[in-house]
Design a protein around this motif. Structure first.
Motif, PDB file in Angstrom:
ATOM      1  N   ARG A  77       2.572   0.491  16.565  1.00  0.00           N
ATOM      2  CA  ARG A  77       2.925   0.128  17.934  1.00  0.00           C
ATOM      3  C   ARG A  77       2.431  -1.275  18.267  1.00  0.00           C
ATOM      4  O   ARG A  77       3.049  -1.992  19.057  1.00  0.00           O
ATOM      5  N   THR A  78       1.319  -1.648  17.672  1.00  0.00           N
ATOM      6  CA  THR A  78       0.770  -2.993  17.894  1.00  0.00           C
ATOM      7  C   THR A  78       1.244  -3.978  16.842  1.00  0.00           C
ATOM      8  O   THR A  78       1.391  -5.175  17.112  1.00  0.00           O
ATOM      9  N   HIS A  79       1.494  -3.481  15.625  1.00  0.00           N
ATOM     10  CA  HIS A  79       1.860  -4.367  14.508  1.00  0.00           C
ATOM     11  C   HIS A  79       3.159  -3.879  13.857  1.00  0.00           C
ATOM     12  O   HIS A  79       3.162  -3.465  12.683  1.00  0.00           O
ATOM     13  N   PRO A  80       4.270  -3.917  14.568  1.00  0.00           N
ATOM     14  CA  PRO A  80       5.522  -3.353  14.031  1.00  0.00           C
ATOM     15  C   PRO A  80       6.057  -4.096  12.819  1.00  0.00           C
ATOM     16  O   PRO A  80       6.864  -3.534  12.069  1.00  0.00           O
ATOM     17  N   GLY A  81       5.625  -5.314  12.596  1.00  0.00           N
ATOM     18  CA  GLY A  81       6.133  -6.094  11.468  1.00  0.00           C
ATOM     19  C   GLY A  81       5.238  -6.063  10.250  1.00  0.00           C
ATOM     20  O   GLY A  81       5.436  -6.869   9.326  1.00  0.00           O
ATOM     21  N   ASP A  82       4.272  -5.165  10.208  1.00  0.00           N
ATOM     22  CA  ASP A  82       3.318  -5.102   9.097  1.00  0.00           C
ATOM     23  C   ASP A  82       3.900  -4.236   7.974  1.00  0.00           C
ATOM     24  O   ASP A  82       3.968  -3.014   8.074  1.00  0.00           O
ATOM     25  N   ALA A  83       4.307  -4.865   6.883  1.00  0.00           N
ATOM     26  CA  ALA A  83       4.965  -4.145   5.782  1.00  0.00           C
ATOM     27  C   ALA A  83       4.045  -3.121   5.136  1.00  0.00           C
ATOM     28  O   ALA A  83       4.484  -2.018   4.755  1.00  0.00           O
ATOM     29  N   LEU A  84       2.758  -3.446   4.988  1.00  0.00           N
ATOM     30  CA  LEU A  84       1.830  -2.510   4.354  1.00  0.00           C
ATOM     31  C   LEU A  84       1.662  -1.237   5.174  1.00  0.00           C
ATOM     32  O   LEU A  84       1.519  -0.141   4.615  1.00  0.00           O
ATOM     33  N   LEU A  85       1.679  -1.372   6.486  1.00  0.00           N
ATOM     34  CA  LEU A  85       1.587  -0.174   7.327  1.00  0.00           C
ATOM     35  C   LEU A  85       2.809   0.717   7.128  1.00  0.00           C
ATOM     36  O   LEU A  85       2.685   1.946   7.050  1.00  0.00           O
ATOM     37  N   HIS A  86       3.979   0.118   7.030  1.00  0.00           N
ATOM     38  CA  HIS A  86       5.189   0.912   6.793  1.00  0.00           C
ATOM     39  C   HIS A  86       5.133   1.572   5.418  1.00  0.00           C
ATOM     40  O   HIS A  86       5.578   2.717   5.244  1.00  0.00           O
ATOM     41  N   CYS A  87       4.587   0.854   4.436  1.00  0.00           N
ATOM     42  CA  CYS A  87       4.463   1.428   3.099  1.00  0.00           C
ATOM     43  C   CYS A  87       3.558   2.662   3.117  1.00  0.00           C
ATOM     44  O   CYS A  87       3.894   3.709   2.541  1.00  0.00           O
ATOM     45  N   ALA A 101      12.141  10.587   6.195  1.00  0.00           N
ATOM     46  CA  ALA A 101      11.279   9.665   6.928  1.00  0.00           C
ATOM     47  C   ALA A 101      10.542   8.737   5.972  1.00  0.00           C
ATOM     48  O   ALA A 101      10.335   7.549   6.277  1.00  0.00           O
ATOM     49  N   ALA A 102      10.129   9.249   4.813  1.00  0.00           N
ATOM     50  CA  ALA A 102       9.437   8.415   3.839  1.00  0.00           C
ATOM     51  C   ALA A 102      10.336   7.293   3.346  1.00  0.00           C
ATOM     52  O   ALA A 102       9.921   6.127   3.277  1.00  0.00           O
ATOM     53  N   ILE A 103      11.574   7.626   3.030  1.00  0.00           N
ATOM     54  CA  ILE A 103      12.510   6.609   2.550  1.00  0.00           C
ATOM     55  C   ILE A 103      12.750   5.557   3.624  1.00  0.00           C
ATOM     56  O   ILE A 103      12.792   4.349   3.338  1.00  0.00           O
ATOM     57  N   ALA A 104      12.877   5.993   4.865  1.00  0.00           N
ATOM     58  CA  ALA A 104      13.094   5.037   5.959  1.00  0.00           C
ATOM     59  C   ALA A 104      11.906   4.086   6.085  1.00  0.00           C
ATOM     60  O   ALA A 104      12.081   2.872   6.295  1.00  0.00           O
ATOM     61  N   ALA A 105      10.691   4.605   5.943  1.00  0.00           N
ATOM     62  CA  ALA A 105       9.500   3.765   6.055  1.00  0.00           C
ATOM     63  C   ALA A 105       9.419   2.774   4.898  1.00  0.00           C
ATOM     64  O   ALA A 105       9.112   1.585   5.098  1.00  0.00           O
ATOM     65  N   TRP A 106       9.661   3.235   3.688  1.00  0.00           N
ATOM     66  CA  TRP A 106       9.614   2.317   2.542  1.00  0.00           C
ATOM     67  C   TRP A 106      10.728   1.285   2.614  1.00  0.00           C
ATOM     68  O   TRP A 106      10.535   0.130   2.233  1.00  0.00           O
ATOM     69  N   ARG A 107      11.887   1.698   3.116  1.00  0.00           N
ATOM     70  CA  ARG A 107      12.978   0.742   3.296  1.00  0.00           C
ATOM     71  C   ARG A 107      12.572  -0.378   4.265  1.00  0.00           C
ATOM     72  O   ARG A 107      12.868  -1.557   4.046  1.00  0.00           O
ATOM     73  N   ALA A 109       9.525  -1.317   4.852  1.00  0.00           N
ATOM     74  CA  ALA A 109       8.482  -2.116   4.201  1.00  0.00           C
ATOM     75  C   ALA A 109       9.090  -3.206   3.330  1.00  0.00           C
ATOM     76  O   ALA A 109       8.671  -4.378   3.391  1.00  0.00           O
ATOM     77  N   VAL A 110      10.100  -2.875   2.530  1.00  0.00           N
ATOM     78  CA  VAL A 110      10.683  -3.888   1.643  1.00  0.00           C
ATOM     79  C   VAL A 110      11.604  -4.830   2.405  1.00  0.00           C
ATOM     80  O   VAL A 110      11.850  -5.961   1.961  1.00  0.00           O
ATOM     81  N   ARG A 111      12.129  -4.382   3.536  1.00  0.00           N
ATOM     82  CA  ARG A 111      12.902  -5.311   4.360  1.00  0.00           C
ATOM     83  C   ARG A 111      11.996  -6.394   4.927  1.00  0.00           C
ATOM     84  O   ARG A 111      12.345  -7.583   4.940  1.00  0.00           O
ATOM     85  N   PRO A 114      10.001  -8.245   0.832  1.00  0.00           N
ATOM     86  CA  PRO A 114      10.671  -7.836  -0.410  1.00  0.00           C
ATOM     87  C   PRO A 114       9.770  -7.878  -1.643  1.00  0.00           C
ATOM     88  O   PRO A 114      10.177  -7.385  -2.702  1.00  0.00           O
ATOM     89  N   ALA A 115       8.573  -8.422  -1.525  1.00  0.00           N
ATOM     90  CA  ALA A 115       7.656  -8.475  -2.666  1.00  0.00           C
ATOM     91  C   ALA A 115       6.767  -7.239  -2.764  1.00  0.00           C
ATOM     92  O   ALA A 115       5.840  -7.207  -3.583  1.00  0.00           O
ATOM     93  N   GLN A 116       7.042  -6.232  -1.952  1.00  0.00           N
ATOM     94  CA  GLN A 116       6.238  -5.003  -1.970  1.00  0.00           C
ATOM     95  C   GLN A 116       6.649  -4.121  -3.161  1.00  0.00           C
ATOM     96  O   GLN A 116       7.473  -3.209  -3.035  1.00  0.00           O
ATOM     97  N   GLY A 117       6.059  -4.382  -4.308  1.00  0.00           N
ATOM     98  CA  GLY A 117       6.433  -3.653  -5.517  1.00  0.00           C
ATOM     99  C   GLY A 117       6.173  -2.162  -5.436  1.00  0.00           C
ATOM    100  O   GLY A 117       6.980  -1.346  -5.911  1.00  0.00           O
ATOM    101  N   VAL A 118       5.051  -1.775  -4.843  1.00  0.00           N
ATOM    102  CA  VAL A 118       4.730  -0.349  -4.731  1.00  0.00           C
ATOM    103  C   VAL A 118       5.757   0.365  -3.860  1.00  0.00           C
ATOM    104  O   VAL A 118       6.188   1.482  -4.173  1.00  0.00           O
TER     105      VAL A 118
END
Length: 526
Positions: A77-87, A101-107, A109-111, A114-118
C-alpha cells in the motif's frame, strides 16, 4: 546489504545492522530473535519496505502464509512499485495454494523489474504445474538468460520443451545442465524420457563413470540407473538393462518402502463404502469430464491424445483436482477417506462435484469437454456415480507383463511407489483391476474398459468405439493423434507424437530374466 543499498534508504547504521541480524536469524531458524529485531526497526519506521519484507519472509518460514500476505499487503500500500515485495507476495500466495494470485504477483514483479530472475523462475514453475506450457517456456527462458548457471531452471525448461514437443531444444537444455553438473540425475532422467531419441555410446561411458563416483546422492544414482537401463535396452543388451533397472529400484525401495497391505486395505474399505450411494441430485453433473484411469504405462496418454484431437475435447493431462477435493473434504470432516463416504448426503456429493468442476473450469475455456488423465484416479472411481454422475470413465489396460515391466523401468516422482518391486507391482495391478471391475459392474454405462493392444491392432475401430463410449461424434482428426500440437505432460510425451505402431512390446527380448515378474503376476515362465 550495505548502507549504500537502496533498500536500506531512510535507516541509520544501527537499524541497518538490525536488519542484517534479522536476516541471519531467519536463515538460522531463530524466529524469536528475528521478530524482536524487526520489531525494533518497525517501531521507528513502521512502513519500511525491507523490514516488512523480511517480516513476511519470517512469517512464511514459520508456515504462516496468511500473516505474510497481510504484511506484504501493508507494505505494498505504501510501496506499490516494489518488485521484491510483489515477488514475496507470489511466494506467500503460492504457499496457500492460490496459484492464480501467485502468478499475478510474480507477473507484476517482472513487469516492474524484468531482471527478477527468481520471479521469472517461480512464474515458469507455476505455469508448468498448471499445464500452461507456452507461458512456462517463456518465463523459464527469461530465468535462464538472467542466471544461466542455475541448474533447476535448465531442467524445468527442458521438461517444458519436452511437453511442447520441441525435443531438440529440450535435449540442449538437459545437455547444458550436464555441463554444469555431469552427475545431475534430473538431466539424465529428462534425456532418457525422450524415448524416441536414444542415448549414445558416449552417454553410456559418462553414466557408468558417474555411477562409480564415490558419494553420489541417492536421487542422482537412481535417476542415472534408470537412464542407463533405458540406454542398454535400446542397444539390445537386455541383461545389462535388467541389472541397471533392478539396482535403481532396489536403491529407491530402501529409501522409501511401499506398503502393499495398506493399499489392499484401502481397496477393501473403498469397495464396501461405495456399494450404496445416494441417488445424485443432478444425474448430468460432470458430463463435461472424461476420466482416463488405470495402471500407469497402460496406454492412457495415447487414449487421451486421440480424444484431445477431437474438436470438442481439451486434453487436461494428469490433473490433481479430484484427489485434492477428496482430501479437503477429509480435512473438513476431520476423518480419513473413505471412512466418511457413508455419511455424505446427495447434497454433499453435489457440492464436491461442483467444486471439482470449478477447479477444472480453465480446461473448458476453448472446448466444452476435457480429459482428466491421472491414472491413480481409479482409487476414487467408486464415488463418481454420486459426485460426478454425468462423467465418463475410460479404464485403459495393456498386457499385464508389458504394463508391469514398463512401470518398473520408469522412475516415478511420488514416493514410496509400488513400481520398485515385482511383488508390489503385481499386487497393485490386481488391486486396480479388482476395484475397477467392481465399480464397472455398478455403473456399466459410464465406466468403459479399453485395451491398448486392441487400439493398436485396429485403430479405426478402436477409436470409433472410444468416441462412442464418450458420447462423441466421429472426427477424422482422431485417426492421427500424433499430429496434435497440444502439450503432453507425461513420460509418453515423445512416443505419442509418433504415428500409431503395433510393435511396442518390449518384454520378449528379456526372456527368462523376467520370470520372477511373471511368477508374481501369475503368468507362466518364458
Amino acid at each position: 546489504m550495505s548502507a549504500a543499498n537502496p533498500r536500506m534508504a531512510g535507516l541509520g547504521a544501527a537499524d541497518i545492522e538490525r536488519l542484517h541480524a534479522a536476516a541471519r536469524a531467519i536463515r538460522d531458524r531463530q524466529p524469536a530473535l528475528a521478530d524482536r529485531l524487526l520489531g525494533e526497526v518497525l517501531a521507528a519506521h513502521p512502513a519500511h519496505a525491507e523490514a516488512l519484507r523480511l517480516r513476511a519472509i519470517g512469517q512464511l518460514h514459520g508456515r504462516r502464509p496468511d500473516l505474510a500476505i497481510a504484511t506484504l499487503g501493508d507494505a505494498l500500500r505504501t510501496h506499490p512499485g516494489d518488485a521484491l515485495l510483489h515477488c514475496e507476495l507470489g511466494n506467500a500466495c503460492n504457499a496457500t495454494g492460490d496459484q492464480v494470485a501467485a502468478i499475478a504477483a510474480w507477473r507484476e514483479a517482472v513487469r516492474l523489474d524484468p531482471a527478477q530472475g527468481v520471479a521469472w523462475f517461480n512464474l515458469g514453475r507455476a505455469h508448468q504445474l498448471r499445464g500452461e506450457t507456452p507461458e512456462a517456456i517463456d518465463a523459464l527462458t527469461q530465468a535462464r538468460a538472467l542466471a544461466p548457471e542455475v541448474l533447476p531452471a535448465a531442467i524445468l525448461l527442458g521438461d517444458a520443451l519436452v511437453h511442447s514437443g520441441d525435443f531438440d531444444a529440450a535435449q540442449a537444455q538437459y545437455r547444458d545442465a550436464l555441463r554444469l553438473h555431469p552427475g545431475c540425475g534430473d538431466a539424465w532422467r529428462g534425456l532418457a524420457n525422450i524415448k524416441t531419441r536414444p542415448l549414445t555410446d558416449a552417454d553410456a561411458d559418462a553414466l557408468r563413470a558417474q555411477l562409480a563416483r564415490p558419494g553420489i546422492a541417492d536421487a542422482d544414482a537412481i535417476a542415472m540407473g534408470h537412464a542407463l537401463g533405458k540406454l542398454e535396452e535400446d542397444r539390445g543388451q537386455p541383461a545389462r538393462a535388467f541389472a541397471a533397472f533392478v539396482a535403481a529400484n532396489a536403491r529407491q525401495r530402501r529409501l522409501a518402502p511401499y506398503s502393499l497391505g495398506a493399499l489392499e486395505g484401502y481397496v477393501a474399505q473403498a469397495l464396501a463404502a461405495t456399494e450404496r450411494l445416494p441417488p445424485p441430485q443432478d444425474p448430468t453433473l460432470g458430463r463435461e469430464a472424461i476420466f482416463i484411469v488405470g495402471m500407469p504405462r497402460s496406454g492412457s496418454t495415447l487414449f487421451e491424445q486421440v480424444l484431445a484431437a477431437h474438436p470438442q475435447v481439451e486434453g487436461g493431462s494428469e490433473l490433481q483436482d479430484l484427489g485434492i477435493v477428496v482430501q479437503q473434504e477429509s480435512r473438513r470432516r476431520n476423518q480419513t477417506y473413505p471412512h466418511w463416504i457413508a455419511e455424505a448426503t446427495a447434497a454433499d456429493w453435489h457440492r464436491l462435484g461442483a467444486d471439482y468442476l470449478a477447479r477444472t473450469a480453465r480446461w473448458r475455456g476453448r472446448r466444452p469437454r476435457f480429459t482428466d488423465k491421472l491414472p491413480e484416479n481409479w482409487k476414487h472411481v467408486g464415488i463418481l456415480r454420486a459426485m460426478l454422475p454425468g462423467a465418463t470413465v475410460i479404464e485403459t489396460r495393456r498386457d499385464p507383463l508389458e504394463t508391469a515391466w514398463s512401470c518398473f523401468k520408469q522412475q516415478f516422482y511420488v514416493q514410496p511407489h509400488f513400481a520398485c518391486d515385482f511383488a508390489d507391482l503385481a499386487g497393485y495391478l490386481r488391486a486396480c483391476e479388482r476395484a475397477m471391475a467392481a465399480w464397472r459392474a455398478r455403473d456399466p454405462a459410464r465406466i468403459r474398459l479399453h485395451a491398448y493392444e486392441d487400439l493398436l491392432a485396429d485403430p479405426a475401430q478402436g477409436i470409433r468405439r472410444l468416441l462412442d463410449d464418450c458420447g462423441l461424434d466421429f472426427d477424422a482428426a482422431c485417426l492421427a493423434p500424433h499430429a496434435g500440437t497440444r502439450s503432453v505432460r507425461t513420460a509418453s510425451a515423445a512416443q505419442v507424437r509418433e504415428p500409431l505402431r503395433g510393435d511396442t512390446a518390449r518384454t520378449a527380448t528379456y526372456g527368462p530374466l523376467l520370470d520372477p515378474l511373471r511368477t508374481a503376476l501369475g503368468l507362466p515362465p518364458a
